[in-house]
Design a protein around this motif. Structure first.
Motif, mmCIF file in Angstrom:
data_model
loop_
_atom_site.group_PDB
_atom_site.id
_atom_site.type_symbol
_atom_site.label_atom_id
_atom_site.label_comp_id
_atom_site.label_asym_id
_atom_site.label_seq_id
_atom_site.Cartn_x
_atom_site.Cartn_y
_atom_site.Cartn_z
ATOM 1 N N VAL A 125 0.857 -1.185 0.000
ATOM 2 C CA VAL A 125 0.000 0.000 0.000
ATOM 3 C C VAL A 125 0.894 1.236 0.000
ATOM 4 O O VAL A 125 1.857 1.320 0.785
ATOM 5 N N ASP A 126 0.587 2.202 -0.862
ATOM 6 C CA ASP A 126 1.334 3.453 -0.953
ATOM 7 C C ASP A 126 0.370 4.631 -0.818
ATOM 8 O O ASP A 126 -0.792 4.548 -1.242
ATOM 9 N N GLY A 127 0.870 5.735 -0.260
ATOM 10 C CA GLY A 127 0.088 6.958 -0.172
ATOM 11 C C GLY A 127 0.982 8.171 -0.351
ATOM 12 O O GLY A 127 2.197 8.103 -0.105
ATOM 13 N N HIS A 128 0.414 9.289 -0.774
ATOM 14 C CA HIS A 128 1.215 10.494 -0.966
ATOM 15 C C HIS A 128 0.365 11.745 -0.771
ATOM 16 O O HIS A 128 -0.845 11.749 -0.999
ATOM 17 N N LEU A 129 1.026 12.784 -0.330
ATOM 18 C CA LEU A 129 0.460 14.133 -0.239
ATOM 19 C C LEU A 129 1.535 15.075 -0.769
ATOM 20 O O LEU A 129 2.654 15.115 -0.228
ATOM 21 N N LEU A 130 1.251 15.832 -1.813
ATOM 22 C CA LEU A 130 2.263 16.626 -2.498
ATOM 23 C C LEU A 130 1.891 18.104 -2.499
ATOM 24 O O LEU A 130 0.774 18.478 -2.861
ATOM 25 N N GLY A 131 2.832 18.943 -2.068
ATOM 26 C CA GLY A 131 2.690 20.387 -2.202
ATOM 27 C C GLY A 131 1.552 20.997 -1.425
ATOM 28 O O GLY A 131 0.906 21.927 -1.909
ATOM 29 N N GLN A 132 1.293 20.500 -0.205
ATOM 30 C CA GLN A 132 0.216 21.066 0.603
ATOM 31 C C GLN A 132 0.729 22.317 1.336
ATOM 32 O O GLN A 132 1.701 22.241 2.090
ATOM 33 N N THR A 133 0.111 23.482 1.108
ATOM 34 C CA THR A 133 0.556 24.725 1.737
ATOM 35 C C THR A 133 -0.357 25.114 2.899
ATOM 36 O O THR A 133 -1.528 24.745 2.943
ATOM 37 N N PHE A 134 0.211 25.880 3.850
ATOM 38 C CA PHE A 134 -0.589 26.406 4.963
ATOM 39 C C PHE A 134 0.093 27.660 5.503
ATOM 40 O O PHE A 134 1.212 28.006 5.109
ATOM 41 N N LEU A 135 -0.596 28.368 6.410
ATOM 42 C CA LEU A 135 -0.152 29.662 6.930
ATOM 43 C C LEU A 135 0.116 30.632 5.781
ATOM 44 O O LEU A 135 1.215 31.185 5.626
ATOM 45 N N ASP A 136 -0.929 30.829 4.968
ATOM 46 C CA ASP A 136 -0.864 31.765 3.843
ATOM 47 C C ASP A 136 0.293 31.414 2.897
ATOM 48 O O ASP A 136 1.066 32.274 2.448
ATOM 49 N N ASP A 137 0.427 30.124 2.616
ATOM 50 C CA ASP A 137 1.440 29.591 1.701
ATOM 51 C C ASP A 137 2.871 29.826 2.183
ATOM 52 O O ASP A 137 3.826 29.797 1.389
ATOM 53 N N LEU A 138 3.035 30.022 3.486
ATOM 54 C CA LEU A 138 4.384 30.205 3.995
ATOM 55 C C LEU A 138 5.159 28.893 4.009
ATOM 56 O O LEU A 138 6.359 28.858 3.717
ATOM 57 N N PHE A 139 4.481 27.804 4.345
ATOM 58 C CA PHE A 139 5.122 26.495 4.403
ATOM 59 C C PHE A 139 4.490 25.566 3.367
ATOM 60 O O PHE A 139 3.297 25.660 3.049
ATOM 61 N N VAL A 140 5.322 24.670 2.857
ATOM 62 C CA VAL A 140 4.878 23.646 1.909
ATOM 63 C C VAL A 140 5.265 22.280 2.479
ATOM 64 O O VAL A 140 6.429 22.053 2.837
ATOM 65 N N TYR A 141 4.293 21.372 2.537
ATOM 66 C CA TYR A 141 4.515 20.054 3.136
ATOM 67 C C TYR A 141 4.218 18.961 2.110
ATOM 68 O O TYR A 141 3.213 19.012 1.396
ATOM 69 N N SER A 142 5.109 17.962 2.029
ATOM 70 C CA SER A 142 4.912 16.801 1.159
ATOM 71 C C SER A 142 5.286 15.550 1.942
ATOM 72 O O SER A 142 6.180 15.594 2.810
ATOM 73 N N ALA A 143 4.622 14.442 1.626
ATOM 74 C CA ALA A 143 4.901 13.187 2.332
ATOM 75 C C ALA A 143 4.576 12.006 1.427
ATOM 76 O O ALA A 143 3.672 12.067 0.582
ATOM 77 N N ARG A 144 5.344 10.943 1.616
ATOM 78 C CA ARG A 144 5.085 9.653 0.954
ATOM 79 C C ARG A 144 5.206 8.549 1.997
ATOM 80 O O ARG A 144 6.140 8.561 2.804
ATOM 81 N N ALA A 145 4.276 7.594 1.942
ATOM 82 C CA ALA A 145 4.294 6.484 2.889
ATOM 83 C C ALA A 145 4.102 5.174 2.132
ATOM 84 O O ALA A 145 3.444 5.134 1.080
ATOM 85 N N ASN A 146 4.703 4.124 2.669
ATOM 86 C CA ASN A 146 4.622 2.812 2.037
ATOM 87 C C ASN A 146 4.606 1.749 3.110
ATOM 88 O O ASN A 146 5.340 1.837 4.095
ATOM 89 N N ALA A 147 3.742 0.737 2.934
ATOM 90 C CA ALA A 147 3.721 -0.415 3.827
ATOM 91 C C ALA A 147 3.446 -1.647 2.984
ATOM 92 O O ALA A 147 2.587 -1.625 2.086
ATOM 93 N N GLY A 148 4.182 -2.724 3.225
ATOM 94 C CA GLY A 148 3.987 -3.920 2.407
ATOM 95 C C GLY A 148 4.630 -5.146 3.004
ATOM 96 O O GLY A 148 5.501 -5.064 3.888
ATOM 97 N N TYR A 149 4.164 -6.296 2.516
ATOM 98 C CA TYR A 149 4.741 -7.591 2.878
ATOM 99 C C TYR A 149 5.194 -8.256 1.587
ATOM 100 O O TYR A 149 4.384 -8.465 0.673
ATOM 101 N N ALA A 150 6.487 -8.540 1.478
ATOM 102 C CA ALA A 150 7.075 -9.014 0.224
ATOM 103 C C ALA A 150 7.651 -10.409 0.385
ATOM 104 O O ALA A 150 8.159 -10.773 1.457
#
Length: 305
Positions: free
Chosen positions: A243-268
């Motif tokens: 399973v993979d998830g992502h959040l790209l280019g999320q801004t807050f505080l009047d676009d002062l900060f930009v936050y991005s994240a990627r997560a992964n979980a799996g059994y191989a």
């Protein structure tokens, strides 16, 4: 040329019926009648029929393809393709096609299979189809040997029944959710390369998997379920699941900060090849592992000048 409205029938005289409603099918038939028909090649007559009659809309009936060829790998070859819906006197749903393949290769043996393609219509007319897929089955009673180029070392004896089974499907489940999946079975490592060379070179991998993706603006997720089926001559990884998830280019505080994240979980599960050529790296051994990771970035863009 004569035209008339008649109940449609197949080559056996069975009336056609709509597959969805069961009602008889009526068609406009354009009958062409010819006498003393001569076929010429370069002005030289090569074929003659004293009389012929056929429907101009469907001159070959259920036959959709005939071919003949000769080479040193397969010998004398005869290939034929038929429309199964027409043989069964059924009108298919829109976007569906069903073909029957009957072949003979003198140096290899008799062969046959079927191809089924379909499209899932949209909810409203005028829109693109929301899904499509294909099913392919093919087998041969092989009495010969594969000719695939130079010496490859120890190879399995191909004689006997060989074949393949493939089901490929993709569908837009909702406007944000999309599915792709494939099931593939091959009887041995050289079947696809010998009998479907172009697909072997340029087609997608013969993997078995289900892949679901969801996307909304700048965030999304995906899930992969993948299992090696029959291809024990390939080193591959099973994901049960990933399973993979992502959040790209999320801004807050009047676009002062930009936050991005990627997560992964799996059994191989790593599954090395069990046929020649075998793995040569010591890390290529049967193994299982779980994995989880999270990568984050917080930035404060600054304009200079």
């Amino acid at each position: 040329l004569s035209e008339r409205k008649v109940p449609r029938k197949n080559v056996f005289g069975i009336p056609f019926r709509d597959l969805l409603t069961g009602e008889p099918v009526t068609v406009s038939e354009q009958i062409v009648t010819g006498r003393n028909v001569v076929t010429r090649v370069g002005g030289v007559p090569v074929f003659y029929l004293p009389r012929t009659q056929f429907d101009a809309n469907d001159p070959l009936g259920p036959i959709t393809g005939l071919s003949f060829s000769q080479n040193r790998i397969f010998g004398t070859q005869f290939y034929s393709t038929f429309d199964v819906y027409e043989l069964l006197a059924l009108r298919p749903p829109p976007g569906h096609a069903w073909r029957l393949n009957l072949d003979y290769l003198s140096k290899r043996g008799p062969a046959g299979g079927t191809d089924y393609t379909y499209r899932i219509p949209p909810a409203e007319p005028g829109q693109l189809p929301v899904g499509n897929g294909l099913i392919k089955l093919y087998g041969i009673q092989d009495d010969g040997f594969d000719l695939l180029g130079g010496f490859r070392g120890l190879e399995p004896d191909p004689r006997g029944f060989r074949g393949r089974a493939t089901w490929r499907h993709q569908q837009e489940v909702t406007d944000r959710l999309y599915f792709q999946g494939q099931f593939s079975y091959l009887s041995d490592k050289n079947f696809l390369e010998q009998f479907f060379k172009q697909e072997f070179d340029t087609g997608p991998n013969q993997e078995t998997f289900g892949y679901l993706t969801w996307q909304d603006r700048n965030y999304g997720a995906s899930a992969l379920l993948k299992q090696r089926v029959s291809r024990d001559w390939m080193t591959d990884t099973n994901w049960l699941p990933r399973v993979d998830g992502h959040l790209l280019g999320q801004t807050f505080l009047d676009d002062l900060f930009v936050y991005s994240a990627r997560a992964n979980a799996g059994y191989a599960q790593l599954r090395p090849a069990e046929q020649s050529p075998y793995p040569v790296l010591p890390t290529d051994r049967r193994n299982e592992t779980g994995r989880f990771d999270l990568l984050q970035e917080l930035s404060a863009p600054v304009a200079l000048g």
